[in-house]
Design an enzyme around this catalytic site. Structure first.
Site, PDB file in Angstrom:
ATOM      1  N   ASN A  47       0.824  -1.208   0.000  1.00 37.00           N
ATOM      2  CA  ASN A  47       0.000   0.000   0.000  1.00 37.00           C
ATOM      3  C   ASN A  47       0.860   1.260   0.000  1.00 37.00           C
ATOM      4  O   ASN A  47       0.354   2.359   0.212  1.00 37.00           O
ATOM      5  CB  ASN A  47      -0.905   0.037   1.235  1.00 37.00           C
ATOM      6  CG  ASN A  47      -1.904  -1.094   1.233  1.00 37.00           C
ATOM      7  OD1 ASN A  47      -2.373  -1.521   0.184  1.00 37.00           O
ATOM      8  ND2 ASN A  47      -2.213  -1.598   2.414  1.00 37.00           N
ATOM      9  N   HIS A 135     -15.200  -1.363   3.856  1.00 37.69           N
ATOM     10  CA  HIS A 135     -14.140  -2.038   4.623  1.00 37.69           C
ATOM     11  C   HIS A 135     -14.647  -2.610   5.951  1.00 37.69           C
ATOM     12  O   HIS A 135     -15.547  -2.053   6.582  1.00 37.69           O
ATOM     13  CB  HIS A 135     -13.045  -1.004   4.902  1.00 37.69           C
ATOM     14  CG  HIS A 135     -11.770  -1.560   5.412  1.00 37.69           C
ATOM     15  ND1 HIS A 135     -11.445  -1.565   6.742  1.00 37.69           N
ATOM     16  CD2 HIS A 135     -10.726  -2.136   4.769  1.00 37.69           C
ATOM     17  CE1 HIS A 135     -10.238  -2.100   6.913  1.00 37.69           C
ATOM     18  NE2 HIS A 135      -9.785  -2.455   5.717  1.00 37.69           N
ATOM     19  N   GLU A 179     -16.562   4.057   0.574  1.00 38.33           N
ATOM     20  CA  GLU A 179     -15.158   4.341   0.313  1.00 38.33           C
ATOM     21  C   GLU A 179     -15.107   5.186  -0.955  1.00 38.33           C
ATOM     22  O   GLU A 179     -16.064   5.184  -1.731  1.00 38.33           O
ATOM     23  CB  GLU A 179     -14.378   3.029   0.106  1.00 38.33           C
ATOM     24  CG  GLU A 179     -14.288   2.219   1.379  1.00 38.33           C
ATOM     25  CD  GLU A 179     -13.616   0.857   1.200  1.00 38.33           C
ATOM     26  OE1 GLU A 179     -12.724   0.717   0.344  1.00 38.33           O
ATOM     27  OE2 GLU A 179     -14.006  -0.067   1.930  1.00 38.33           O
ATOM     28  N   SER A 183     -11.353  -0.859  -1.904  1.00 38.85           N
ATOM     29  CA  SER A 183     -10.113  -1.610  -1.651  1.00 38.85           C
ATOM     30  C   SER A 183      -9.920  -2.822  -2.529  1.00 38.85           C
ATOM     31  O   SER A 183      -8.792  -3.236  -2.767  1.00 38.85           O
ATOM     32  CB  SER A 183     -10.040  -2.128  -0.221  1.00 38.85           C
ATOM     33  OG  SER A 183     -10.969  -1.578   0.624  1.00 38.85           O
ATOM     34  N   ASP A 209     -14.599   7.228   3.151  1.00 37.12           N
ATOM     35  CA  ASP A 209     -13.296   6.684   3.558  1.00 37.12           C
ATOM     36  C   ASP A 209     -12.359   6.731   2.349  1.00 37.12           C
ATOM     37  O   ASP A 209     -12.552   6.013   1.372  1.00 37.12           O
ATOM     38  CB  ASP A 209     -13.499   5.252   4.061  1.00 37.12           C
ATOM     39  CG  ASP A 209     -12.201   4.613   4.545  1.00 37.12           C
ATOM     40  OD1 ASP A 209     -11.111   5.135   4.251  1.00 37.12           O
ATOM     41  OD2 ASP A 209     -12.286   3.552   5.204  1.00 37.12           O
ATOM     42  N   HIS A 212      -7.581   4.610   0.341  1.00 36.19           N
ATOM     43  CA  HIS A 212      -6.774   4.264  -0.839  1.00 36.19           C
ATOM     44  C   HIS A 212      -6.568   5.436  -1.790  1.00 36.19           C
ATOM     45  O   HIS A 212      -5.908   5.292  -2.805  1.00 36.19           O
ATOM     46  CB  HIS A 212      -7.420   3.099  -1.587  1.00 36.19           C
ATOM     47  CG  HIS A 212      -7.484   1.872  -0.762  1.00 36.19           C
ATOM     48  ND1 HIS A 212      -6.387   1.070  -0.533  1.00 36.19           N
ATOM     49  CD2 HIS A 212      -8.505   1.328  -0.048  1.00 36.19           C
ATOM     50  CE1 HIS A 212      -6.725   0.082   0.259  1.00 36.19           C
ATOM     51  NE2 HIS A 212      -8.011   0.212   0.572  1.00 36.19           N
ATOM     52  N   LYS A 243      -1.042   4.096   4.398  1.00 40.01           N
ATOM     53  CA  LYS A 243      -0.891   3.595   3.035  1.00 40.01           C
ATOM     54  C   LYS A 243       0.026   4.537   2.244  1.00 40.01           C
ATOM     55  O   LYS A 243       1.218   4.560   2.488  1.00 40.01           O
ATOM     56  CB  LYS A 243      -2.268   3.374   2.431  1.00 40.01           C
ATOM     57  CG  LYS A 243      -2.934   2.195   3.161  1.00 40.01           C
ATOM     58  CD  LYS A 243      -4.314   1.857   2.728  1.00 40.01           C
ATOM     59  CE  LYS A 243      -4.747   0.566   3.404  1.00 40.01           C
ATOM     60  NZ  LYS A 243      -6.015   0.663   4.126  1.00 40.01           N
TER      61      LYS A 243
END
Ligand SMILES: *Cc1c(COP(=O)(O)O)cnc(C)c1O
Length: 386
Positions: A47, A135, A179, A183, A209, A212, A243
């Site tokens: 990540n 997640h 997200e 992910s 979120d 990433h 990450k």
């Protein structure tokens, strides 16, 4: 083995038979490489999206800062007691200024953040609408909430709208939880669509979120909300330091009233030892430089589209629009075999299986970093055995 443990052993045996047994993988890191069992493999499971964790020069620069030697390795207490070192406030002020919002709150990890925010903010009068694929840390947060939660089909905002039409009047507050880059599929949530929903229903709050996406997306690396120009519209804009930002911890960007409320009610903030000041200082060091990493972001975008296109040409289903690129194989056993084959060829890829992804969608997950170059991607697409 003690009798009371026998059912655990039986379950482990069952996991092994179905190709779902998890182990803690071993491996030494060396830049973009990972060395395991004497084999050097390109690390395609990291990540460290901008290659910052693997960048020794950056590390050395930090280590030479004059204040570095006085930074404690422990905060020895919760932030509510004596753990709230100045560096926390400096980082939070920096974050709020970069995002152009009222406030930021730093948490110990993304897991602490997501398992703590919703339980603090929800009561019986709250409805949570969460994407089916959010997640596990968000799911755990939702489990701790009073009030009701509906998981909507992945990115099905018509369904969300239908639920709002039927249910919104019955609740004082509604959280839509998603997200920004997912992910496992690497696809993007259309944040504009969510902002439209929020405009239509004044009791809606958006929880996004960006674990990433921070570092990777947006002109200054602030995430997909920056790229979409809607930072000011996301009520709880969440990022993690672990990450792309090559550190540890997490942060939520929000209005001042929300921050103050979380400080009072959020159990995963109140009842845990604060992050060590040395780590917080490193996060600040990275945040200060984040806008400068534009070239790394552009490079990552280029090699990501190379790999997505190569997989799509092979007829693989390609949901991804980012640097997280799945190769969906179906069965767990197949994913495990293919991952082993990749590793033999010098590409460190890991199989992702249920319950992390839905049944029947086991996959290899390629997670690209700016430390890779285009010749790495070319070798990868030549040799993946198709
Ligand atoms: C990794 C991740 C987290 C957890 O963050 P940590 O800081 O590693 O605990 C939360 N949400 C998403 C979407 C993630 O990918």
């Amino acid at each position: 083995m003690r009798d009371v443990c026998k059912s655990y052993a039986a379950e482990l045996e069952r996991l092994k038979e179905s190709g779902s047994l998890r182990i803690l993988p071993q491996g030494q890191h060396s830049g973009k490489w990972i060395v395991s069992g004497g084999r050097w493999m390109l690390n395609l499971s990291s990540n460290d999206y901008l290659g910052l964790a693997a960048d020794n020069r950056l590390r050395e620069e930090f280590m030479q800062l004059p204040y570095m030697t006085s930074l404690p390795f422990s905060s020895s207490s919760s932030r509510l007691l004596t753990g709230n070192f100045d560096i926390y406030n400096t980082l939070e002020e920096k974050l709020a200024a970069m995002y152009g919002r009222e406030s930021a709150l730093v948490l110990s990890s993304g897991y602490h953040m997501n398992s703590g925010i919703l339980p603090a903010l929800c009561d019986r009068d709250t409805l949570i609408l969460a994407d089916k694929l959010v997640h596990a840390s968000l799911i755990d947060g939702i489990r701790l909430c009073e009030g009701r939660c509906i998981r909507f089909r992945h990115q099905d905002y018509d369904q969300v709208e239908n639920i709002l039409v039927k249910e919104a009047a019955a609740y004082g507050r509604i959280f839509i939880v998603t997200e920004s880059i997912f992910s496992m599929d690497g696809d993007l949530a259309p944040l504009h669509r969510l902002v439209e929903l929020k405009r239509k229903w004044p009791s809606v709050m958006l929880y996004v979120d960006e674990a990433h996406a921070v570092g990777v997306r947006g002109e200054n690396g602030l995430g997909l909300a920056e790229e979409c120009g809607c930072i000011g519209d996301i009520d709880l804009l969440c990022g993690t330091f672990g990450k792309a930002l090559a550190s540890v911890g997490a942060y939520v960007i929000c209005d001042r009233v929300i921050r103050e409320y979380l400080v009072n009610k959020m159990r995963t903030l109140i009842f845990t030892t604060a992050l060590p000041p040395v780590n917080v200082a490193w996060s600040l060091f990275i945040m200060e430089r984040l806008p400068q990493f534009r070239e790394r972001r552009e490079h990552l975008a280029r090699i990501s589209s190379m790999l997505r296109e190569a997989f799509a040409m092979q007829g693989l289903l390609m949901p991804s629009e980012s640097h997280i690129i799945p190769m969906i194989t179906g069965s767990s056993a197949d994913a495990v075999l293919r991952a082993e084959e990749m590793q033999r060829k010098g590409f460190y890829v890991l199989p992702i299986r249920p319950p992390t992804v839905p049944e029947g969608t086991s996959r290899l997950r390629f997670s690209l970093t700016a430390a890779l170059d285009s010749s790495d991607i070319e070798r990868l697409t030549d040799k993946n055995g198709r």
